[in-house]
Design a protein around this motif. Structure first.
Motif, mmCIF file in Angstrom:
data_model
loop_
_atom_site.group_PDB
_atom_site.id
_atom_site.type_symbol
_atom_site.label_atom_id
_atom_site.label_comp_id
_atom_site.label_asym_id
_atom_site.label_seq_id
_atom_site.Cartn_x
_atom_site.Cartn_y
_atom_site.Cartn_z
ATOM 1 N N PRO A 177 39.821 112.107 32.783
ATOM 2 C CA PRO A 177 41.223 111.689 32.813
ATOM 3 C C PRO A 177 41.485 110.784 34.024
ATOM 4 N N ARG A 178 42.518 109.945 33.894
ATOM 5 C CA ARG A 178 42.796 108.925 34.915
ATOM 6 C C ARG A 178 42.883 109.505 36.346
ATOM 7 N N ALA A 179 43.646 110.596 36.511
ATOM 8 C CA ALA A 179 43.843 111.148 37.863
ATOM 9 C C ALA A 179 42.503 111.613 38.445
ATOM 10 N N ARG A 180 41.698 112.245 37.601
ATOM 11 C CA ARG A 180 40.398 112.756 38.062
ATOM 12 C C ARG A 180 39.462 111.591 38.414
ATOM 13 N N ARG A 181 39.520 110.516 37.599
ATOM 14 C CA ARG A 181 38.689 109.332 37.859
ATOM 15 C C ARG A 181 38.988 108.782 39.241
ATOM 16 N N LYS A 182 40.283 108.654 39.512
ATOM 17 C CA LYS A 182 40.691 108.043 40.778
ATOM 18 C C LYS A 182 40.283 108.919 41.960
ATOM 19 N N SER A 183 40.548 110.231 41.849
ATOM 20 C CA SER A 183 40.238 111.107 42.986
ATOM 21 C C SER A 183 38.726 111.220 43.177
ATOM 22 N N GLN A 184 37.988 111.306 42.054
ATOM 23 C CA GLN A 184 36.525 111.423 42.154
ATOM 24 C C GLN A 184 35.917 110.159 42.780
ATOM 25 N N ALA A 185 36.451 108.996 42.378
ATOM 26 C CA ALA A 185 35.931 107.726 42.920
ATOM 27 C C ALA A 185 36.169 107.678 44.434
ATOM 28 N N GLU A 186 37.372 108.068 44.862
ATOM 29 C CA GLU A 186 37.672 108.041 46.293
ATOM 30 C C GLU A 186 36.765 109.015 47.062
ATOM 31 N N GLU A 187 36.582 110.205 46.456
ATOM 32 C CA GLU A 187 35.742 111.222 47.092
ATOM 33 C C GLU A 187 34.306 110.718 47.263
ATOM 34 N N LEU A 188 33.787 110.096 46.207
ATOM 35 C CA LEU A 188 32.395 109.618 46.262
ATOM 36 C C LEU A 188 32.252 108.437 47.221
ATOM 37 N N LEU A 189 33.246 107.555 47.229
ATOM 38 C CA LEU A 189 33.190 106.421 48.168
ATOM 39 C C LEU A 189 33.134 106.955 49.599
ATOM 40 N N SER A 190 33.892 108.009 49.828
ATOM 41 C CA SER A 190 33.915 108.583 51.164
ATOM 42 C C SER A 190 32.599 109.310 51.457
ATOM 43 N N PHE A 191 32.121 110.095 50.487
ATOM 44 C CA PHE A 191 30.876 110.854 50.654
ATOM 45 C C PHE A 191 29.681 109.930 50.927
ATOM 46 N N PHE A 192 29.660 108.789 50.232
ATOM 47 C CA PHE A 192 28.541 107.857 50.398
ATOM 48 C C PHE A 192 28.829 106.798 51.470
ATOM 49 N N ASP A 193 29.897 107.030 52.245
ATOM 50 C CA ASP A 193 30.255 106.147 53.352
ATOM 51 C C ASP A 193 30.455 104.700 52.878
ATOM 52 N N LEU A 194 31.160 104.573 51.755
ATOM 53 C CA LEU A 194 31.395 103.244 51.195
ATOM 54 C C LEU A 194 32.888 102.903 51.178
ATOM 55 N N ASN A 195 33.680 103.674 51.922
ATOM 56 C CA ASN A 195 35.132 103.449 51.948
ATOM 57 C C ASN A 195 35.490 102.007 52.296
ATOM 58 N N GLY A 196 34.792 101.497 53.293
ATOM 59 C CA GLY A 196 35.085 100.143 53.745
ATOM 60 C C GLY A 196 34.673 99.076 52.751
ATOM 61 N N ARG A 197 33.896 99.478 51.743
ATOM 62 C CA ARG A 197 33.408 98.511 50.744
ATOM 63 C C ARG A 197 34.059 98.708 49.384
#
Lengths: 243, 318
Positions: free
Chosen positions: B110-130
């Motif tokens: 679902p849309r909300a889960r997609r968005k939160s999961q993407a943010e979580e993974l970007l942060s986990f993989f240290d890709l926030n800045g990218r």
């Protein structure tokens, strides 16, 4: 329902990635527009005999090419594998890819018609038949493009394969010459071409005239071609998508 | 009841024309395990992953992933696995965030889960800045990280990693190995193919060595090393430099000699005979043996031993 939503996601992504690019829009619009305008300049009284055929030709080239380019490009880049790894049925992948190519074909052809309507005052006698011709033709041609693309590796191979089919049917499908003026021996071939029925539906939409006694004939024929193209695409994807 | 096995493979075979890519391969992977699938190039590692992930049809054998067969129930299996191919293959024109969200769409999140999961993974993989950088503009190491992140978007039970650190520089490879450990600690079963033996030894609980499409051995790294204890290895330091060729010629008991950290690493048929020959050789060359030690076989030694054995078997087969 879930698979339909995923097909829609594939379509939206493809439109975002490929179909909104300016070169594609200008190529899809400028080429046929210039052709029709030159016919109009030559003889404003008779350009309507050919304009629907030119629009159908745009639909044929635009849809088959784009569907083929997207698939071969993604196969080369390895991104097509992402779709095969995801929990998607083969029908979902085909539907997603064909729908985006169809939207591209529809958008360019409708923009073309709108431009011609505004500039040349091109009529539209039967909008429903015109739209039916567009939608069914776009779907059929996209599926044929996908089928060709999944059989080969490179874009040029897909184009070569499709040109063996696209150029010959241009001359037998009533684009430049009405079916009634074709030699008798060519007519069976004309009836075996999906482009014939798209041209006729667009003619019916624009002028209200057709080579067929009733609109049901081209309508049913293009529906059958659409079904046949879907079955062919599905069979080829099952055999070749993983290679 | 949920099986304790994440993957069960039995009698798996695959041929490409007359080439036998996999022959009667059988193994199982327990839930929560990091399982290393080792082999030289062309051993059949990628073929196995392609079959297990539903990209390739097998010729024979049974494959069960999370209790289902990928051939008969592909959607069920694909919803439960995440695959990181040997080449990072996300969409070059899409941004990192959009790539992750699109993967979420393909897996029906679902849309909300997609968005939160993407943010979580970007942060986990240290890709926030990218997050807004197109995938195509990333460095090789960052591409690898995002490809792994994409495979985790739907919280898979089993993650297949095909050569995850191949081509990465040392810091990137080390950081990635840490991430693999963390993914595993969070509950995912990891199926890792690699030809980096140190990586396999450092990460995995069990190792399978595949040689020419056949299982050469399977066990913990310690068990596998034990299986080659008959392998005699010596480390010899001479008082002055010597050449390998005369050493091998003078000492028939020495099968292989390779320089290692200022000493010579020797594979010998029999330690006593080798020692006598080495002393005679040193005397003849006018050098002294300043240090001599036996070496415990590493996973790499075991791998090489199984590789030689496998090649010998192939040559002996008419």
């Amino acid at each position: 329902m879930s698979q339909l939503r995923r097909a829609l996601a594939i379509s939206c992504k493809d439109i975002e990635s490929y179909y909104g690019k300016p070169p594609l829009i200008t190529w899809g619009l400028m080429f046929p527009a210039v052709l029709i305008l030159s016919l109009y300049v030559k003889d404003p009284a008779t350009y309507l005999a050919i304009a629907p055929g030119i629009i159908a030709m745009t639909l044929l080239f635009g849809n088959t090419s784009m569907a083929a380019i997207v698939i071969t490009f993604e196969k080369r880049a390895g991104t097509f594998q992402r779709l095969l790894l995801a929990p998607l049925s083969m029908r979902t992948i085909i539907l997603g890819k064909a729908a985006s190519a169809s939207v591209y074909g529809l958008a360019t052809a409708l923009a073309l018609w709108l431009g011609l309507k505004l500039v040349l005052g091109m009529p539209l006698v039967s909008p429903l038949l015109f739209l039916a011709g567009f939608i069914l033709g776009a779907g059929c041609f996209s599926l044929l493009g996908l089928t060709a693309a999944v059989m080969v590796r490179e874009v040029f191979e897909a184009m070569t394969l499709m040109n063996f089919f696209r150029f010959p049917i241009l001359f037998i499908s009533g684009v430049f010459l009405p079916l009634s003026q074709l030699p008798a021996w060519l007519k069976p071939l004309a009836y075996a071409s999906p482009l014939t029925y798209v041209v006729e539906l667009l003619h019916l939409g624009v002028t209200g005239h057709s080579e067929f006694a009733t609109p049901m004939i081209p309508l049913l024929a293009i529906l059958l071609f659409l079904l046949g193209s879907w079955l062919l695409a599905e069979a080829m994807f099952r055999r070749r998508a993983y290679t | 009841m949920e099986s304790i096995l994440a993957i069960a493979v039995s009698g798996l075979s695959k041929n490409y024309g007359s080439l036998e890519a996999l022959s009667e391969v059988s193994f199982s992977v327990r839930r929560g395990e990091i399982f290393a699938y080792l082999g030289p190039n062309g051993a059949g590692k990628t073929t196995t992953i392609r079959i297990l992930s539903g990209l390739l049809k097998r010729d024979a054998g049974e494959v069960s992933i999370c209790g289902a067969d990928v051939a008969s129930d592909p959607v069920f299996v694909k919803e439960r696995i995440g695959v990181v191919p040997d080449e990072s293959n996300l969409y070059p024109e899409l941004t990192c965030r959009r790539n992750l969200e699109y993967m979420g769409e393909l897996y029906g999140l679902p849309r909300a889960r997609r968005k939160s999961q993407a943010e979580e993974l970007l942060s986990f993989f240290d890709l926030n800045g990218r997050a807004t950088t197109p995938f195509g503009a990333l460095s090789k190491g960052l591409k690898r990280r995002l490809t792994i992140a994409a495979a985790l978007m739907h919280d898979p039970e089993v993650v297949f990693l095909d050569e995850p650190t191949s081509g990465l520089d040392v810091p990137s490879a080390r950081a990635l190995r840490e991430l693999i450990r963390t993914i595993n600690h969070q509950g995912a079963t990891v199926f890792l193919t690699t030809h980096n033996l140190h990586e396999a030894e450092a990460l995995s609980q069990r190792v399978l060595i595949l040689i020419k499409g056949r299982v050469a051995t399977l066990g913990t790294p310690g068990e596998i090393r034990q299986r080659v204890q008959n392998l005699n290895l010596l480390s010899v330091t001479f008082s002055a430099g010597i050449e390998a060729a005369p050493l091998l010629e003078a000492c028939p008991a020495v099968l292989q000699a390779s320089p290692q950290n200022g000493a010579w690493r020797l594979e010998v048929t029999e330690a006593q005979a080798a020692l006598e020959q080495l002393l005679a050789f040193a005397g003849g060359e006018g050098v002294r043996i300043s240090e001599i030690n036996t070496i415990t076989a590493s996973l790499e030694d075991a791998f090489m031993s199984f590789l030689k054995e496998g090649e010998a078997k192939t040559e002996a087969t008419p």
